[in-house]
Design an enzyme around this catalytic site. Structure first.
Site, PDB file in Angstrom:
ATOM      1  N   ASP A   3       0.867  -1.178   0.000  1.00 26.08           N
ATOM      2  CA  ASP A   3       0.000   0.000   0.000  1.00 26.08           C
ATOM      3  C   ASP A   3       0.903   1.226   0.000  1.00 26.08           C
ATOM      4  O   ASP A   3       2.125   1.092  -0.043  1.00 26.08           O
ATOM      5  CB  ASP A   3      -0.955  -0.029   1.215  1.00 26.08           C
ATOM      6  CG  ASP A   3      -2.287   0.622   0.878  1.00 26.08           C
ATOM      7  OD1 ASP A   3      -2.269   1.790   0.450  1.00 26.08           O
ATOM      8  OD2 ASP A   3      -3.342  -0.024   1.020  1.00 26.08           O
ATOM      9  N   GLU A  61     -10.107   2.735  -4.974  1.00 23.57           N
ATOM     10  CA  GLU A  61      -9.813   4.146  -4.683  1.00 23.57           C
ATOM     11  C   GLU A  61      -8.695   4.709  -5.559  1.00 23.57           C
ATOM     12  O   GLU A  61      -7.763   5.330  -5.059  1.00 23.57           O
ATOM     13  CB  GLU A  61      -9.426   4.291  -3.201  1.00 23.57           C
ATOM     14  CG  GLU A  61     -10.538   3.865  -2.269  1.00 23.57           C
ATOM     15  CD  GLU A  61     -10.108   3.794  -0.814  1.00 23.57           C
ATOM     16  OE1 GLU A  61     -10.889   4.241   0.026  1.00 23.57           O
ATOM     17  OE2 GLU A  61      -9.020   3.274  -0.509  1.00 23.57           O
ATOM     18  N   HIS A 109      -2.843   3.340  -4.650  1.00 24.81           N
ATOM     19  CA  HIS A 109      -2.224   2.861  -3.398  1.00 24.81           C
ATOM     20  C   HIS A 109      -0.802   2.355  -3.636  1.00 24.81           C
ATOM     21  O   HIS A 109      -0.388   1.370  -3.039  1.00 24.81           O
ATOM     22  CB  HIS A 109      -3.078   1.749  -2.770  1.00 24.81           C
ATOM     23  CG  HIS A 109      -4.359   2.249  -2.156  1.00 24.81           C
ATOM     24  ND1 HIS A 109      -4.423   2.766  -0.891  1.00 24.81           N
ATOM     25  CD2 HIS A 109      -5.621   2.307  -2.651  1.00 24.81           C
ATOM     26  CE1 HIS A 109      -5.672   3.122  -0.608  1.00 24.81           C
ATOM     27  NE2 HIS A 109      -6.423   2.861  -1.667  1.00 24.81           N
TER      28      HIS A 109
HETATM   29  C1  ACM Z   1     -10.811  -0.563   0.749  1.00 27.99           C
HETATM   30  O1  ACM Z   1     -11.278  -0.532   1.903  1.00 27.99           O
HETATM   31  N1  ACM Z   1     -10.244   0.519   0.233  1.00 27.99           N
HETATM   32  C2  ACM Z   1     -10.897  -1.749  -0.074  1.00 27.99           C
END
Ligand code: ACM
Length: 747
Positions: free
Chosen positions: A181, A333, A271
């Site tokens: 991440d 996201e 991410h």
């Molecule tokens: C997430 O909680 N962004 C998958």
């Protein structure tokens, strides 16, 4: 005499069955027991040698020597159609587990384990008894998963194995590792050594400082940054860590013996900050970090061959390492504004006839899916991957309750879906007395998703996620996932409403969890009013089942294992704040609850209003607290009682209800005020309930001592937008809770 013995033995059997989580599909306790000794051997079909060896070493640890001889039989039964199903029979002569596959045998062993006394987990002795029974069992859903985010904070191989052990006991079968991440890269990739030499390490970030602050505020060592993951390089203190490929193989092997498939996730194209910091060429346009390190980080660029090469090299190593069918590409996201600004992206989209940025992510997913396919793997991603269109072979993890249509769209498109919604199945959510039930009662096939029966067949099952921004230790992780993991297991395995006896089975299982050194969240104290009013003296008492003790303080400090025990009702004769907590036998503390006691004289009545109802003034505007309500009133209304007047169409507003409340009898009144967003209630000039601030519908309560007659009544309410609600109920002297009658109000 004999009859009594039979009844005692059956009671024993029933007690043992009272620990089974998840509860099997069909259970028939019988009389008698099978006594396991060092001479009880395990005889197994050759297909089940691994399970036989697991069982032998498990029993051997207790007996002091691996059992030899006969007595426990693990046999094939091809007529059991569910590959995870099994049949377990225990008679005084024999224990038999049959299944068509090794997973079923393993789950039969886990059921046998939960039927044995808890001392099997850490004790020793010459014999141990299994109650006679006949159990036929199989899961409802094939995917029963737990995700562990090892990026935001890192966890050791030892902890991951402990997590797998807890999963295996509950027959959970997929461990999803969120390996990368923005905050850290956690797996060795031989092609790109800087990913672990550098991207696995950071100076303390905002997530670390939030944990440090929590440790300071709560005194809870679970929030300590684990020194095992801190290093000093050239005088610089860094947090981090990563798994070598050898360690990953060790985890995979450990999990496989417990029938847990490890599913790796490398989150792309968003991410990806940890990787981009070392390999800035992954961005569409290289620029200094200060230009893009904000919010969700810049995604990698799907329009560059070098980036696609990078992704293939990374996932190629993953595909070689992990035997799992699925490989998770993340895809959540993705902050696409940098793509939008990029001339390179614009050119690429034009050349490839890609109509939108969502479709550009789909282009990347399709490209990677074809690559995964060539490696014999299936692509899985968070539900955003559905938005720009996705090939029906991909599997989807639904996580966004606000994108409620996505399970419908994915299953209609033929995609397999795992339900893992934020809210009930996000185990990083701070637990309270309602969380366990919300996990248990979550329905992955809820009609709100609008799926047909045919679409529902594409629901693979359920998974809970542990994001670790505020989870720096294994102890904190245990606290958040246990006992919720058992409720998830019962949801995924049985999907039947047995909540009442589930709570009893949970209670019976704490001894086992203690012996397994599981740092679970202790049960809640009974629900109680958090502010109480009294005239002369008040009494306070709560009781908990036998293994728990309740301790309290009256001096504002947090109760500890040496604080006084609450064993008989306390008599309180002055205003004070009591802090109460449950303690486990080893001295571990549960959540601390505060109860305020306020000694009051009865409020004396005044003259009430001439007209029925309440005056209600409305103010237009966004207010964060009721105290901010002000400006020019928008309109003056009257209402028959407390409630939102009909026809308010403002996006955000405040209301001030004013008048009198006329109570028919002298006494101590409790008021329960529910509002979305904030509210405050004052009666006779005293603050009774403070439910202020922006929040979803939430109840708060308080008390006041009132003499019979009229008292001033002031209730302030604000809705910050998004729809509101307001409700007031009362009870007198702990009687039943009722709506406040409109006849009591005047203005
Ligand atoms: C997430 O909680 N962004 C998958």
């Amino acid at each position: 005499m004999q009859r009594i013995a039979v009844i005692v033995l059956l009671a024993l059997a029933t007690t043992a069955h009272a620990q089974l989580i998840p509860y099997p599909a069909s259970v028939n306790p019988a009389t008698g027991q099978f006594t396991i000794t060092r001479r009880t051997g395990v005889v197994a079909d050759p297909a089940f040698v691994s399970e036989a060896s697991y069982l032998k070493s498990y029993l051997g640890r207790y007996l002091g020597a691996a059992p030899t001889g006969r007595g426990i039989s693990l046999q094939k039964d091809a007529s059991i159609t569910n590959p995870e199903g099994y049949h377990l029979t225990i008679t005084p002569q024999q224990i038999t587990i049959t299944a068509s596959g090794s997973a079923g045998i393993f789950y039969g062993i886990q059921t046998l384990r939960q039927l044995l006394p808890a001392k099997i987990e850490n004790g020793s002795g010459p014999t141990i008894a299994a109650p006679a029974t006949d159990i036929t069992d199989a899961p409802v859903f094939p995917w029963r998963g737990m995700m562990l985010d090892v990026s935001r904070h890192f966890f050791s191989v030892t902890y991951v194995k402990h997590y797998i052990d807890m999963m295996a006991m509950y027959k959970l079968n997929h461990l999803h590792l969120h390996l990368t991440d923005d905050q850290g890269w956690r797996i060795e990739i031989k092609h790109y050594p800087r990913l672990t030499q550098k991207s696995a390490w950071r100076t303390f970030n905002d997530q670390d400082s939030a944990c440090m602050q929590l440790e300071k505020e709560t005194g809870n060592p679970d929030f300590r940054i684990d020194p095992a993951h801190v290093r000093v390089v050239n005088g610089r203190t860094e947090y981090g860590g990563f798994f070598t490929q050898a360690q990953i193989k060790d985890i995979i092997d450990y999990a496989a013996k417990r029938h847990v498939e490890v599913v790796p996730e490398i989150d792309m194209p968003g991410h990806m900050m940890a990787a981009i910091l070392q390999y800035p060429e992954l961005m569409c346009e290289e620029k200094p970090a200060s230009d893009w390190r904000h919010g969700f980080s810049t995604p990698i660029c799907p329009c560059k061959d070098t980036v696609l090469e990078f992704a293939k090299n990374v996932f190629g190593e993953l595909a070689d390492l992990f035997p799992s069918k699925y490989i998770h590409i993340g895809g959540d996201e993705v902050e696409k504004s940098e793509w939008k600004k990029s001339p390179l992206v614009a050119r690429f989209m034009e050349e490839h006839h890609i109509a939108s940025l969502d479709a550009l992510q789909s282009y990347f997913n399709d490209y990677m899916q074809a690559y995964f396919h060539s490696k014999g793997k299936t692509l899985m991603g968070w539900d955003e991957i559905v938005e720009g269109g996705i090939n029906s072979e991909a599997a989807v993890m639904f996580w966004r309750p606000w994108a409620r249509r996505s399970p419908y769209e994915a299953t209609a498109n033929g995609n397999k879906v795992v339900m893992t919604p934020d809210g009930p199945l996000y185990f990083d959510a701070w637990p309270d007395r309602n969380t366990l039930e919300s996990v248990y009662r979550y329905n992955p096939l809820d009609t709100m998703y609008g799926m047909s029966e045919e679409q529902q067949k594409n629901i693979l099952g359920v998974q809970a996620n542990l994001w670790t921004e505020r989870v720096p230790t294994g102890d904190r992780a245990d606290y958040l996932v246990m006992p919720r993991m058992g409720a998830l297991a019962e949801l995924g395995w049985a999907h039947k409403d047995r909540y009442a006896d589930y709570l009893e089975r949970l209670d019976a299982s704490y001894d086992r969890l203690d012996r397994l050194h599981v740092h679970y969240r202790l049960p809640d104290l009974p629900e109680m009013a958090d502010r109480r009013v009294f005239i002369d003296t008040a009494h306070f008492m709560v009781t908990m089942p036998g293994r728990w003790t309740v301790r309290y303080t009256t001096d504002g400090t947090i109760p500890g294992p040496a604080s006084p025990r609450l064993t008989h009702p306390l008599t309180i004769d002055h205003s004070l704040t009591l802090k109460v907590a449950v303690f486990a036998p080893d001295g571990r503390r549960g959540d601390v609850q505060e109860v305020g006691f306020d000694r009051q004289a009865y409020a004396t009545p005044v003259t009430g209003g001439a007209r029925p109802g309440l005056g209600c003034t409305r103010y237009k505007g966004e207010f964060n607290h009721t105290r901010d309500i002000g400006g020019t009133p928008d309109s003056a209304l009257t209402t028959p009682g407390v409630g939102l007047p009909a026809g308010i169409e403002l996006p955000a507003y405040g209301l001030q209800f004013r008048g009198f409340i006329n109570v028919p009898e002298t006494g101590i009144y409790s008021f329960f005020l529910t509002s979305d967003d904030g509210s405050q209630l004052r009666i006779a000039g005293r603050l009774v309930v403070d439910n202020d601030g922006m929040h979803p519908a939430r109840e708060k309560s308080g008390q006041i001592a009132l003499q019979k007659g009229a008292h001033t009544f002031a209730l302030d309410y604000m809705d910050g937008g998004g729809g509101g609600s307001l409700r007031l109920t009362y009870s007198k002297e702990d009687g039943p809770v009722k709506p406040v009658p409109n006849e009591w109000f005047s203005y």
